[in-house]
Design a protein around this motif. Structure first.
Motif, mmCIF file in Angstrom:
data_model
loop_
_atom_site.group_PDB
_atom_site.id
_atom_site.type_symbol
_atom_site.label_atom_id
_atom_site.label_comp_id
_atom_site.label_asym_id
_atom_site.label_seq_id
_atom_site.Cartn_x
_atom_site.Cartn_y
_atom_site.Cartn_z
ATOM 1 N N GLU A 21 8.834 -33.039 -0.415
ATOM 2 C CA GLU A 21 7.865 -32.467 -1.361
ATOM 3 C C GLU A 21 8.759 -31.015 -1.915
ATOM 4 O OE1 GLU A 21 3.915 -30.176 -1.926
ATOM 5 O OE2 GLU A 21 3.527 -32.277 -1.421
ATOM 6 N N ALA A 22 9.132 -30.278 -0.846
ATOM 7 C CA ALA A 22 9.740 -28.820 -1.012
ATOM 8 C C ALA A 22 11.015 -29.211 -1.821
ATOM 9 C CB ALA A 22 9.645 -28.284 0.349
ATOM 10 N N PHE A 23 12.023 -30.329 -1.345
ATOM 11 C CA PHE A 23 13.191 -30.540 -1.944
ATOM 12 C C PHE A 23 13.035 -30.844 -3.288
ATOM 13 C CE2 PHE A 23 16.265 -33.594 -3.164
ATOM 14 C CZ PHE A 23 17.463 -32.901 -3.169
ATOM 15 N N ILE A 24 12.161 -31.921 -3.350
ATOM 16 C CA ILE A 24 11.889 -32.427 -5.029
ATOM 17 C C ILE A 24 11.612 -31.386 -5.918
ATOM 18 C CG2 ILE A 24 10.503 -33.954 -6.481
ATOM 19 C CD1 ILE A 24 12.536 -35.413 -4.669
ATOM 20 N N LEU A 25 10.474 -30.512 -5.604
ATOM 21 C CA LEU A 25 10.165 -29.208 -6.263
ATOM 22 C C LEU A 25 11.148 -28.323 -6.637
ATOM 23 C CD1 LEU A 25 8.049 -27.723 -7.930
ATOM 24 C CD2 LEU A 25 7.290 -26.573 -5.728
ATOM 25 N N ALA A 26 12.239 -28.057 -5.711
ATOM 26 C CA ALA A 26 13.311 -27.204 -6.244
ATOM 27 C C ALA A 26 14.309 -27.870 -6.905
ATOM 28 C CB ALA A 26 13.935 -26.904 -4.678
ATOM 29 N N MET A 27 14.512 -29.103 -6.844
ATOM 30 C CA MET A 27 15.360 -29.770 -7.853
ATOM 31 C C MET A 27 14.758 -29.562 -8.971
ATOM 32 S SD MET A 27 16.736 -33.755 -7.383
ATOM 33 C CE MET A 27 15.101 -34.568 -7.676
ATOM 34 N N LEU A 28 13.535 -29.897 -9.356
ATOM 35 C CA LEU A 28 12.809 -29.999 -10.581
ATOM 36 C C LEU A 28 12.801 -28.546 -11.232
ATOM 37 C CD1 LEU A 28 9.938 -32.549 -9.952
ATOM 38 C CD2 LEU A 28 12.009 -32.756 -10.982
ATOM 39 N N GLN A 29 12.868 -27.537 -10.438
ATOM 40 C CA GLN A 29 12.863 -26.452 -10.972
ATOM 41 C C GLN A 29 13.991 -25.613 -11.438
ATOM 42 O OE1 GLN A 29 10.741 -24.290 -7.552
ATOM 43 N NE2 GLN A 29 8.613 -24.417 -8.387
ATOM 44 N N ASP A 30 15.208 -26.332 -11.240
ATOM 45 C CA ASP A 30 16.224 -25.975 -11.858
ATOM 46 C C ASP A 30 16.279 -26.151 -13.445
ATOM 47 O OD1 ASP A 30 18.875 -25.847 -12.981
ATOM 48 O OD2 ASP A 30 20.008 -26.709 -11.368
ATOM 49 N N PRO A 31 16.154 -25.171 -14.334
ATOM 50 C CA PRO A 31 15.884 -25.415 -15.502
ATOM 51 C C PRO A 31 17.116 -26.154 -16.239
ATOM 52 C CG PRO A 31 16.240 -23.114 -15.205
ATOM 53 C CD PRO A 31 16.090 -23.698 -13.829
ATOM 54 N N ILE A 32 18.392 -26.001 -15.977
ATOM 55 C CA ILE A 32 19.415 -26.648 -16.585
ATOM 56 C C ILE A 32 19.221 -28.107 -16.188
ATOM 57 C CG2 ILE A 32 21.940 -26.648 -16.627
ATOM 58 C CD1 ILE A 32 21.547 -24.138 -17.273
ATOM 59 N N ALA A 33 19.247 -28.417 -14.851
ATOM 60 C CA ALA A 33 19.261 -29.823 -14.369
ATOM 61 C C ALA A 33 17.957 -30.550 -15.219
ATOM 62 C CB ALA A 33 19.121 -29.821 -12.990
ATOM 63 N N TRP A 34 16.919 -29.803 -15.227
ATOM 64 C CA TRP A 34 15.729 -30.367 -15.925
ATOM 65 C C TRP A 34 15.949 -30.675 -17.451
ATOM 66 C CZ3 TRP A 34 11.228 -32.426 -14.929
ATOM 67 C CH2 TRP A 34 10.193 -32.395 -16.145
#
Length: 194
Positions: A21-34
């Motif tokens: 969960e923490a990894f997925i959240l960190a990945m989603l919180q990158d605004p450029i990648a999002w």
């Protein structure tokens, strides 16, 4: 069977909701990648969004985390992204098509991991799942993704003009696809040259 879930430098594993969960959240919180991988309006991501993404991976035809192998410092594989083949809607299975979704965290972009993961999932789609067609989408403002998909052998199938509003202007959306016979030809060419 476990050997099917590795490529030259990567390991692919199922998502573990509490563990990842923490990894997925960190990945989603990158605004450029999002914004490069998601047409939904940009907003801060929270735990609930991470749980939705985990559910998407679990319900996909195939949804896995992309991981580096364990090292001396890390005894478990190290997640660097996620890749999925969308589920085929009920009543549409006989058409044998799917679509790739991929996210690689910023620190691991530009190192060939995306190419490796896409080639791995294409092989799984065509040779294990028996798909006939695999598509992928990208947004005009993500030119790097467009170059990558074309280099991997995807063909542009359509342009949706001014589909996306991003950073104060309209951008086109691109649909690309690969057929099973095209995958077979590409694989044979690679094997001939190696």
């Amino acid at each position: 069977m476990a050997s099917h879930f590795v490529s030259a430098r990567l390991i692919y594993r199922a998502v573990e909701p509490t563990e990842d969960e923490a990894f997925i959240l960190a990945m989603l919180q990158d605004p450029i990648a999002w914004s490069n991988s998601n047409a939904v309006i940009a907003k801060p991501q929270c735990k609930k969004d991470a749980l939705k993404y985990i559910q998407y991976l679990e319900e996909a035809l195939l949804g896995v985390l992309i991981c580096l192998p364990p090292t001396e410092a890390h005894e478990k594989p190290i997640p660097i992204g996620a890749i999925a083949l969308k589920s085929v809607p009920a009543g549409m299975m006989h058409h044998r098509f799917t679509e790739i979704g991929i996210d690689i965290v910023k620190a691991y972009q530009g190192q060939g991991y995306g190419s490796e993961a896409i080639n791995w999932i294409l092989e799984w789609a065509f040779e294990t799942a028996g798909m006939h067609r695999v598509s992928v989408r990208h947004f005009e403002y993500n030119e790097g993704a467009g170059r990558l998909y074309k280099r991997l052998g995807f063909q542009v199938e359509g342009v949706i003009r001014e589909e996306l509003w991003h950073k104060g202007r309209w951008w086109d959306g691109f649909q690309l696809g690969m057929l099973s016979r095209e995958w077979t030809e590409l694989k044979q060419k690679r094997e001939t040259h190696s």
